[in-house]
Scaffold this active site. Structure first.
Site, PDB file in Angstrom:
ATOM      1  N   SER A 124       0.832  -1.202   0.000  1.00 52.73           N
ATOM      2  CA  SER A 124       0.000   0.000   0.000  1.00 52.73           C
ATOM      3  C   SER A 124       0.867   1.252   0.000  1.00 52.73           C
ATOM      4  O   SER A 124       1.972   1.260   0.566  1.00 52.73           O
ATOM      5  CB  SER A 124      -0.858  -0.010   1.275  1.00 52.73           C
ATOM      6  N   TYR A 148      -1.803  -0.837  10.650  1.00 52.93           N
ATOM      7  CA  TYR A 148      -2.120  -1.459   9.353  1.00 52.93           C
ATOM      8  C   TYR A 148      -0.941  -1.310   8.386  1.00 52.93           C
ATOM      9  O   TYR A 148      -0.484  -2.285   7.783  1.00 52.93           O
ATOM     10  CB  TYR A 148      -3.380  -0.813   8.742  1.00 52.93           C
ATOM     11  N   LYS A 152       1.952  -4.065   6.476  1.00 52.84           N
ATOM     12  CA  LYS A 152       2.356  -4.115   5.063  1.00 52.84           C
ATOM     13  C   LYS A 152       3.886  -4.038   4.951  1.00 52.84           C
ATOM     14  O   LYS A 152       4.515  -4.748   4.185  1.00 52.84           O
ATOM     15  CB  LYS A 152       1.710  -2.972   4.274  1.00 52.84           C
TER      16      LYS A 152
HETATM   17  P1  NAD Z   1     -11.245  -6.688   0.976  1.00 59.10           P
HETATM   18  O1  NAD Z   1     -11.485  -6.668   2.432  1.00 59.10           O
HETATM   19  O2  NAD Z   1     -12.410  -6.465   0.073  1.00 59.10           O
HETATM   20  O3  NAD Z   1     -10.568  -8.092   0.569  1.00 59.10           O
HETATM   21  C1  NAD Z   1      -9.704  -8.798   1.444  1.00 59.10           C
HETATM   22  C2  NAD Z   1     -10.232 -10.215   1.517  1.00 59.10           C
HETATM   23  O4  NAD Z   1      -9.391 -10.984   2.365  1.00 59.10           O
HETATM   24  C3  NAD Z   1     -11.649 -10.322   2.090  1.00 59.10           C
HETATM   25  O5  NAD Z   1     -12.449 -11.061   1.178  1.00 59.10           O
HETATM   26  C4  NAD Z   1     -11.475 -11.060   3.420  1.00 59.10           C
HETATM   27  O6  NAD Z   1     -12.588 -11.878   3.709  1.00 59.10           O
HETATM   28  C5  NAD Z   1     -10.203 -11.839   3.157  1.00 59.10           C
HETATM   29  N1  NAD Z   1      -9.413 -12.179   4.348  1.00 59.10           N
HETATM   30  C6  NAD Z   1      -8.983 -11.355   5.339  1.00 59.10           C
HETATM   31  N2  NAD Z   1      -8.255 -12.042   6.244  1.00 59.10           N
HETATM   32  C7  NAD Z   1      -8.210 -13.328   5.804  1.00 59.10           C
HETATM   33  C8  NAD Z   1      -7.613 -14.510   6.319  1.00 59.10           C
HETATM   34  N3  NAD Z   1      -6.918 -14.522   7.472  1.00 59.10           N
HETATM   35  N4  NAD Z   1      -7.759 -15.652   5.622  1.00 59.10           N
HETATM   36  C9  NAD Z   1      -8.469 -15.683   4.464  1.00 59.10           C
HETATM   37  N5  NAD Z   1      -9.057 -14.589   3.951  1.00 59.10           N
HETATM   38  C10 NAD Z   1      -8.938 -13.425   4.612  1.00 59.10           C
HETATM   39  O7  NAD Z   1     -10.081  -5.661   0.662  1.00 59.10           O
HETATM   40  P2  NAD Z   1      -9.521  -5.116  -0.740  1.00 59.10           P
HETATM   41  O8  NAD Z   1      -9.837  -3.675  -0.815  1.00 59.10           O
HETATM   42  O9  NAD Z   1      -9.890  -6.009  -1.845  1.00 59.10           O
HETATM   43  O10 NAD Z   1      -7.957  -5.215  -0.438  1.00 59.10           O
HETATM   44  C11 NAD Z   1      -7.184  -6.308  -0.860  1.00 59.10           C
HETATM   45  C12 NAD Z   1      -5.760  -6.119  -0.368  1.00 59.10           C
HETATM   46  O11 NAD Z   1      -5.233  -4.906  -0.897  1.00 59.10           O
HETATM   47  C13 NAD Z   1      -5.629  -6.029   1.152  1.00 59.10           C
HETATM   48  O12 NAD Z   1      -4.459  -6.714   1.534  1.00 59.10           O
HETATM   49  C14 NAD Z   1      -5.481  -4.544   1.401  1.00 59.10           C
HETATM   50  O13 NAD Z   1      -4.753  -4.287   2.564  1.00 59.10           O
HETATM   51  C15 NAD Z   1      -4.715  -4.112   0.163  1.00 59.10           C
HETATM   52  N6  NAD Z   1      -4.913  -2.694  -0.170  1.00 59.10           N
HETATM   53  C16 NAD Z   1      -6.196  -2.215  -0.297  1.00 59.10           C
HETATM   54  C17 NAD Z   1      -6.383  -0.862  -0.582  1.00 59.10           C
HETATM   55  C18 NAD Z   1      -7.784  -0.297  -0.661  1.00 59.10           C
HETATM   56  O14 NAD Z   1      -7.937   0.909  -0.474  1.00 59.10           O
HETATM   57  N7  NAD Z   1      -8.817  -1.084  -0.956  1.00 59.10           N
HETATM   58  C19 NAD Z   1      -5.284  -0.027  -0.787  1.00 59.10           C
HETATM   59  C20 NAD Z   1      -3.996  -0.554  -0.668  1.00 59.10           C
HETATM   60  C21 NAD Z   1      -3.831  -1.905  -0.355  1.00 59.10           C
HETATM   61  C1  WQD Z   2      -9.392   9.940   0.833  1.00 59.99           C
HETATM   62  C2  WQD Z   2      -9.582  11.419   1.174  1.00 59.99           C
HETATM   63  C3  WQD Z   2     -10.009  11.842   3.507  1.00 59.99           C
HETATM   64  C4  WQD Z   2     -13.869   9.879   3.799  1.00 59.99           C
HETATM   65  C5  WQD Z   2      -6.810   4.893   2.761  1.00 59.99           C
HETATM   66  C6  WQD Z   2      -5.733   4.180   3.525  1.00 59.99           C
HETATM   67  C7  WQD Z   2      -4.652   3.724   2.591  1.00 59.99           C
HETATM   68  C8  WQD Z   2      -5.231   2.898   1.440  1.00 59.99           C
HETATM   69  C9  WQD Z   2      -6.349   3.606   0.757  1.00 59.99           C
HETATM   70  C10 WQD Z   2      -5.160   0.596   2.140  1.00 59.99           C
HETATM   71  C11 WQD Z   2      -8.886  11.830   2.473  1.00 59.99           C
HETATM   72  C12 WQD Z   2     -11.190  12.221   2.658  1.00 59.99           C
HETATM   73  C13 WQD Z   2     -12.679  10.385   3.325  1.00 59.99           C
HETATM   74  C14 WQD Z   2     -14.909  10.798   4.144  1.00 59.99           C
HETATM   75  C15 WQD Z   2     -13.475  12.619   3.493  1.00 59.99           C
HETATM   76  N1  WQD Z   2      -5.797   1.670   1.931  1.00 59.99           N
HETATM   77  N2  WQD Z   2     -12.483  11.720   3.171  1.00 59.99           N
HETATM   78  N3  WQD Z   2     -14.665  12.138   3.964  1.00 59.99           N
HETATM   79  O1  WQD Z   2      -7.070   7.884   3.647  1.00 59.99           O
HETATM   80  O2  WQD Z   2      -6.151   8.343   1.320  1.00 59.99           O
HETATM   81  O3  WQD Z   2      -6.227   6.036   2.157  1.00 59.99           O
HETATM   82  O4  WQD Z   2      -7.319   4.026   1.727  1.00 59.99           O
HETATM   83  O5  WQD Z   2      -4.005   0.362   2.008  1.00 59.99           O
HETATM   84  O6  WQD Z   2      -3.766   2.980   3.346  1.00 59.99           O
HETATM   85  O7  WQD Z   2      -5.202   5.074   4.491  1.00 59.99           O
HETATM   86  O8  WQD Z   2      -8.346   7.125   1.580  1.00 59.99           O
HETATM   87  O9  WQD Z   2     -10.689   7.133   0.867  1.00 59.99           O
HETATM   88  O10 WQD Z   2     -10.170   7.147   3.347  1.00 59.99           O
HETATM   89  O11 WQD Z   2      -9.705   9.189   2.005  1.00 59.99           O
HETATM   90  O12 WQD Z   2     -13.309  13.817   3.345  1.00 59.99           O
HETATM   91  O13 WQD Z   2     -15.995  10.413   4.600  1.00 59.99           O
HETATM   92  O14 WQD Z   2     -10.982  11.641   1.409  1.00 59.99           O
HETATM   93  O15 WQD Z   2      -9.814  12.757   4.539  1.00 59.99           O
HETATM   94  O16 WQD Z   2      -8.403  13.128   2.295  1.00 59.99           O
HETATM   95  P1  WQD Z   2      -6.898   7.468   2.269  1.00 59.99           P
HETATM   96  P2  WQD Z   2      -9.799   7.585   1.978  1.00 59.99           P
END
Ligand code: NAD
Ligand code: WQD
Length: 338
Positions: A124, A148, A152
């Protein structure tokens, strides 16, 4: 290839599973359904005409994982499974370290035992922390500022050590920026449990009438309109980045890290207005105080992924909002209505 997708019924995993199937790969999904529904996999099967093999297994259950590897001749793993709520991770850090770090170790041990040496890991942009200048480049020092993000970073370190100890490993660390949008069919998309933490899912629930108004966290940042800027990436572009990384590491052992982002910053209000264009009318919002831990602005330097993988984003912020809206409009309660 036969690809094991952990977390494959989740948001990004289901879109990636779909692209893998469309590209002719076989897909095996492992998910404990802690944050997703099996309905996403049913819909991936409906959209592609191909059935992924689904196993409801927790990554921490190494014996069950070993059985999955014994049953399938897996060539590579794309590892999405994990907990992902930044705020929650400060409240229950042990659960995050256990699930994300111990879960990844369990997976890697099962891979090692089965002789599988190719892994694409969901990292991330949050690993860049708050000490770097923008845009973020892969070679920068990392330093996450919340549990979190530290999970990562720890898994990145573990994978790096593994690749150093045994040069047969093929490892891609993908640092995602802000994934939004949905498959253009509107059949699969993001289905957050409870109140959405992230901006676009929250706006989508305002648009569908599940929330009263958007609270904009901070209107006094030193940005063009005073609201924070992020690098939003369409989930289909993000999914395509995984296929490109898989192709790359398949014939090049080593540890590689790539930012997956657009390279462009978009403000909260710009995103809200793009969503309003998709919906066709204004949406209620109120500017309120800053959210603790938020940075004013960040986006990716996405040039390494372009140079190495030939990958770059293709979809605009308007397309992200149109696709996200189609999904939310057609499925106001996510997968719950079947
Ligand atoms: P998500 O929660 O929709 O998907 C994650 C999946 O993993 C879920 O289906 C959950 O049931 C499963 N899971 C969690 N723990 C588990 C375990 N111990 N065993 C088996 N399954 C398990 O999330 P997403 O948005 O699809 O994110 C996928 C990956 O990408 C995550 O690792 C997340 O940290 C990373 N990521 C997401 C974002 C984002 O903003 N969505 C940004 C950066 C990184
Ligand atoms: C985006 C912008 C908020 C909600 C997060 C994780 C990051 C990654 C992606 C996993 C910010 C603003 C939000 C609301 C708002 N995930 N906001 N009102 O914080 O950039 O990133 O998700 O790895 O690790 O930190 O994403 O979508 O939460 O926020 O004004 O109700 O929107 O303050 O500026 P963020 P976000």
């Amino acid at each position: 290839m036969k690809v094991l997708v952990t977390g494959g019924s989740g948001y990004i995993g289901s879109h990636t599973a779909l692209l893998l199937l469309e590209a002719g790969h076989e897909v095996v999904v492992v998910d404990n359904l802690s944050n997703s529904s099996k309905e996403s996999i049913n819909r991936v099967a409906e959209l592609t005409g191909k059935e992924p093999s689904f196993h409801q297994v927790d990554l921490l259950d190494e014996a069950a994982l070993a059985q999955v590897f014994a049953e399938h001749n897996i060539d590579a793993v794309i590892h999405f499974a994990g907990l992902k709520a930044v705020g929650e991770s400060s409240i229950i850090p042990l659960a995050y370290y256990h699930n994300n770090v111990a879960g990844s170790i369990s997976l890697l041990r099962a891979m090692e035992a089965a002789g599988v040496r190719t892994i694409i890991f969901s990292s991330s942009a949050t690993v860049y922390g708050d000490g770097n200048s923008i845009p973020y480049v892969e070679k920068m020092e990392i330093g996450a500022t919340n549990p979190y993000g530290r999970t990562k970073e720890m898994v990145e370190d573990i994978l790096n050590d593994l690749g150093t100890a045994d040069s047969s490993w093929r490892i891609a660390l993908l640092r995602y920026f802000n994934p939004v949008g949905a498959h253009p069919s509107g059949r699969i998309g993001e289905d957050p449990l409870g109140i959405p933490n992230n901006l676009v899912p929250f706006i989508a629930q305002v648009a569908v009438g599940r929330r009263e108004k958007l609270m904009v966290f901070g209107g006094d940042y030193e940005t063009p309109d005073g609201t924070a800027q992020r690098d939003y990436i369409h989930v289909m572009d993000l999914a395509a980045g995984h296929l490109a990384a898989l192709d790359y590491v398949n014939d090049k052992a080593g540890v590689y890290r790539w930012n997956l982002g657009s390279g462009v910053g978009t403000s909260v209000l710009e995103m809200l207005h793009a969503f309003e264009r998709a919906v066709g009318h204004d949406l209620p919002y109120e500017i309120t105080g800053r959210r603790a831990g938020d940075l004013p602005a960040f986006w990716a330097d996405a040039s390494s992924a372009l140079a190495d993988l030939g990958w770059s984003t293709t979809k605009t912020v308007d397309q992200m909002c149109e696709d996200h809206w189609r999904w939310q409009h057609n499925n106001p309660n996510g997968y719950q209505e079947g």
